[in-house]
Design a protein around this motif. Structure first.
Motif, PDB file in Angstrom:
ATOM      1  N   GLN A 291       0.808  -1.211   0.000  1.00  0.00           N
ATOM      2  CA  GLN A 291       0.000   0.000   0.000  1.00  0.00           C
ATOM      3  C   GLN A 291       0.843   1.264   0.000  1.00  0.00           C
ATOM      4  OE1 GLN A 291      -2.474  -0.401   3.430  1.00  0.00           O
ATOM      5  NE2 GLN A 291      -3.841  -1.871   2.456  1.00  0.00           N
ATOM      6  N   LEU A 292       2.155   1.115   0.043  1.00  0.00           N
ATOM      7  CA  LEU A 292       3.047   2.265   0.102  1.00  0.00           C
ATOM      8  C   LEU A 292       3.412   2.678  -1.316  1.00  0.00           C
ATOM      9  CD1 LEU A 292       4.606   4.119   2.026  1.00  0.00           C
ATOM     10  CD2 LEU A 292       6.509   2.538   1.874  1.00  0.00           C
ATOM     11  N   ASN A 293       3.033   3.890  -1.688  1.00  0.00           N
ATOM     12  CA  ASN A 293       3.306   4.378  -3.038  1.00  0.00           C
ATOM     13  C   ASN A 293       4.709   4.950  -3.165  1.00  0.00           C
ATOM     14  OD1 ASN A 293       0.730   3.723  -3.891  1.00  0.00           O
ATOM     15  ND2 ASN A 293      -0.096   5.687  -3.239  1.00  0.00           N
ATOM     16  N   ASN A 294       5.148   5.714  -2.172  1.00  0.00           N
ATOM     17  CA  ASN A 294       6.432   6.386  -2.229  1.00  0.00           C
ATOM     18  C   ASN A 294       7.399   5.705  -1.248  1.00  0.00           C
ATOM     19  OD1 ASN A 294       8.495   8.151  -2.594  1.00  0.00           O
ATOM     20  ND2 ASN A 294       7.413   9.952  -1.817  1.00  0.00           N
ATOM     21  N   THR A 295       8.245   4.832  -1.756  1.00  0.00           N
ATOM     22  CA  THR A 295       9.128   4.075  -0.875  1.00  0.00           C
ATOM     23  C   THR A 295      10.261   4.914  -0.316  1.00  0.00           C
ATOM     24  OG1 THR A 295      10.395   3.321  -2.774  1.00  0.00           O
ATOM     25  CG2 THR A 295       8.624   1.883  -1.995  1.00  0.00           C
ATOM     26  N   SER A 296      10.492   6.086  -0.857  1.00  0.00           N
ATOM     27  CA  SER A 296      11.554   6.937  -0.323  1.00  0.00           C
ATOM     28  C   SER A 296      11.194   7.484   1.060  1.00  0.00           C
ATOM     29  CB  SER A 296      11.861   8.085  -1.280  1.00  0.00           C
ATOM     30  OG  SER A 296      10.767   8.959  -1.362  1.00  0.00           O
ATOM     31  N   GLU A 297       9.918   7.400   1.428  1.00  0.00           N
ATOM     32  CA  GLU A 297       9.496   7.837   2.758  1.00  0.00           C
ATOM     33  C   GLU A 297      10.185   7.015   3.842  1.00  0.00           C
ATOM     34  OE1 GLU A 297       5.250   7.949   3.220  1.00  0.00           O
ATOM     35  OE2 GLU A 297       4.979   8.884   1.264  1.00  0.00           O
ATOM     36  N   LEU A 298      10.448   5.742   3.562  1.00  0.00           N
ATOM     37  CA  LEU A 298      11.141   4.892   4.527  1.00  0.00           C
ATOM     38  C   LEU A 298      12.533   5.441   4.817  1.00  0.00           C
ATOM     39  CD1 LEU A 298      10.162   1.361   3.225  1.00  0.00           C
ATOM     40  CD2 LEU A 298       9.629   2.297   5.458  1.00  0.00           C
ATOM     41  N   ARG A 299      13.265   5.787   3.773  1.00  0.00           N
ATOM     42  CA  ARG A 299      14.615   6.291   3.939  1.00  0.00           C
ATOM     43  C   ARG A 299      14.622   7.623   4.682  1.00  0.00           C
ATOM     44  NH1 ARG A 299      17.211   7.485  -1.400  1.00  0.00           N
ATOM     45  NH2 ARG A 299      16.727   9.622  -0.900  1.00  0.00           N
ATOM     46  N   VAL A 300      13.672   8.488   4.372  1.00  0.00           N
ATOM     47  CA  VAL A 300      13.579   9.784   5.036  1.00  0.00           C
ATOM     48  C   VAL A 300      13.282   9.594   6.532  1.00  0.00           C
ATOM     49  CG1 VAL A 300      12.219  11.911   5.164  1.00  0.00           C
ATOM     50  CG2 VAL A 300      12.928  11.012   2.947  1.00  0.00           C
ATOM     51  N   ALA A 301      12.394   8.676   6.847  1.00  0.00           N
ATOM     52  CA  ALA A 301      12.046   8.424   8.249  1.00  0.00           C
ATOM     53  C   ALA A 301      13.252   7.882   9.016  1.00  0.00           C
ATOM     54  CB  ALA A 301      10.879   7.455   8.344  1.00  0.00           C
ATOM     55  N   LYS A 302      14.008   6.982   8.396  1.00  0.00           N
ATOM     56  CA  LYS A 302      15.203   6.440   9.054  1.00  0.00           C
ATOM     57  C   LYS A 302      16.243   7.526   9.293  1.00  0.00           C
ATOM     58  CE  LYS A 302      14.832   1.761   7.190  1.00  0.00           C
ATOM     59  NZ  LYS A 302      15.457   0.767   6.312  1.00  0.00           N
ATOM     60  N   LYS A 303      16.412   8.411   8.322  1.00  0.00           N
ATOM     61  CA  LYS A 303      17.375   9.497   8.477  1.00  0.00           C
ATOM     62  C   LYS A 303      16.939  10.477   9.563  1.00  0.00           C
ATOM     63  CE  LYS A 303      19.597   9.469   3.984  1.00  0.00           C
ATOM     64  NZ  LYS A 303      20.016  10.282   2.827  1.00  0.00           N
ATOM     65  N   ASP A 304      15.632  10.742   9.650  1.00  0.00           N
ATOM     66  CA  ASP A 304      15.127  11.623  10.698  1.00  0.00           C
ATOM     67  C   ASP A 304      15.374  11.022  12.076  1.00  0.00           C
ATOM     68  OD1 ASP A 304      14.311  13.505   8.869  1.00  0.00           O
ATOM     69  OD2 ASP A 304      12.190  12.920   8.918  1.00  0.00           O
ATOM     70  N   ILE A 305      15.182   9.712  12.206  1.00  0.00           N
ATOM     71  CA  ILE A 305      15.439   9.035  13.476  1.00  0.00           C
ATOM     72  C   ILE A 305      16.923   9.156  13.840  1.00  0.00           C
ATOM     73  CG2 ILE A 305      15.527   6.756  14.590  1.00  0.00           C
ATOM     74  CD1 ILE A 305      12.907   6.115  13.098  1.00  0.00           C
ATOM     75  N   ALA A 306      17.793   8.991  12.861  1.00  0.00           N
ATOM     76  CA  ALA A 306      19.226   9.110  13.117  1.00  0.00           C
ATOM     77  C   ALA A 306      19.594  10.526  13.539  1.00  0.00           C
ATOM     78  CB  ALA A 306      20.010   8.705  11.875  1.00  0.00           C
ATOM     79  N   LYS A 307      18.984  11.531  12.930  1.00  0.00           N
ATOM     80  CA  LYS A 307      19.259  12.923  13.303  1.00  0.00           C
ATOM     81  C   LYS A 307      18.800  13.208  14.722  1.00  0.00           C
ATOM     82  CE  LYS A 307      18.921  14.628   8.592  1.00  0.00           C
ATOM     83  NZ  LYS A 307      18.073  15.291   7.605  1.00  0.00           N
ATOM     84  N   ILE A 308      17.635  12.683  15.086  1.00  0.00           N
ATOM     85  CA  ILE A 308      17.124  12.881  16.438  1.00  0.00           C
ATOM     86  C   ILE A 308      18.031  12.199  17.452  1.00  0.00           C
ATOM     87  CG2 ILE A 308      15.201  12.411  18.004  1.00  0.00           C
ATOM     88  CD1 ILE A 308      13.345  12.731  15.546  1.00  0.00           C
ATOM     89  N   ASN A 309      18.492  10.978  17.142  1.00  0.00           N
ATOM     90  CA  ASN A 309      19.412  10.273  18.043  1.00  0.00           C
ATOM     91  C   ASN A 309      20.721  11.035  18.203  1.00  0.00           C
ATOM     92  OD1 ASN A 309      17.896   8.071  18.889  1.00  0.00           O
ATOM     93  ND2 ASN A 309      18.342   6.923  17.023  1.00  0.00           N
ATOM     94  N   THR A 310      21.222  11.618  17.134  1.00  0.00           N
ATOM     95  CA  THR A 310      22.442  12.417  17.196  1.00  0.00           C
ATOM     96  C   THR A 310      22.234  13.631  18.101  1.00  0.00           C
ATOM     97  OG1 THR A 310      23.044  11.718  14.979  1.00  0.00           O
ATOM     98  CG2 THR A 310      24.145  13.674  15.835  1.00  0.00           C
ATOM     99  N   ALA A 311      21.092  14.299  17.956  1.00  0.00           N
ATOM    100  CA  ALA A 311      20.799  15.447  18.793  1.00  0.00           C
ATOM    101  C   ALA A 311      20.650  15.037  20.258  1.00  0.00           C
ATOM    102  CB  ALA A 311      19.528  16.138  18.305  1.00  0.00           C
ATOM    103  N   LEU A 312      20.057  13.875  20.513  1.00  0.00           N
ATOM    104  CA  LEU A 312      19.934  13.383  21.894  1.00  0.00           C
ATOM    105  C   LEU A 312      21.303  13.122  22.510  1.00  0.00           C
ATOM    106  CD1 LEU A 312      16.863  10.982  21.800  1.00  0.00           C
ATOM    107  CD2 LEU A 312      17.195  12.908  23.329  1.00  0.00           C
ATOM    108  N   ASN A 313      22.205  12.544  21.722  1.00  0.00           N
ATOM    109  CA  ASN A 313      23.546  12.290  22.236  1.00  0.00           C
ATOM    110  C   ASN A 313      24.298  13.589  22.500  1.00  0.00           C
ATOM    111  OD1 ASN A 313      23.334   9.519  22.271  1.00  0.00           O
ATOM    112  ND2 ASN A 313      24.059   9.294  20.164  1.00  0.00           N
ATOM    113  N   ALA A 314      24.070  14.603  21.683  1.00  0.00           N
ATOM    114  CA  ALA A 314      24.716  15.891  21.886  1.00  0.00           C
ATOM    115  C   ALA A 314      24.191  16.573  23.159  1.00  0.00           C
ATOM    116  CB  ALA A 314      24.499  16.785  20.679  1.00  0.00           C
TER     117      ALA A 314
END
Length: 62
Positions: free
Chosen positions: A36-59
């Protein structure tokens, strides 16, 4: 989402955002499995956002 937007947030706000993004990633994965997912690039964007948030948490923690 840019890292500079996250740098001025405190750890509580970052944890809330992290939980929301992980929930979003879960639903995107389910949609992909059910074809049901039309735009599969949304997965990559969500993973990158999670990584950015984790980086900010560590900072904030250091």
């Amino acid at each position: 989402m840019k890292y500079s937007d996250l740098a001025d947030k405190n750890s509580a706000e970052l944890n809330v955002m992290l939980k929301e993004k992980k929930t979003q990633l879960f639903t995107l994965k389910i949609k992909q499995k059910m074809m049901q997912l039309n735009n599969t690039s949304e997965l990559r964007v969500a993973k990158k956002d999670i990584a950015k948030i984790n980086t900010a948490l560590n900072a904030v923690a250091n």
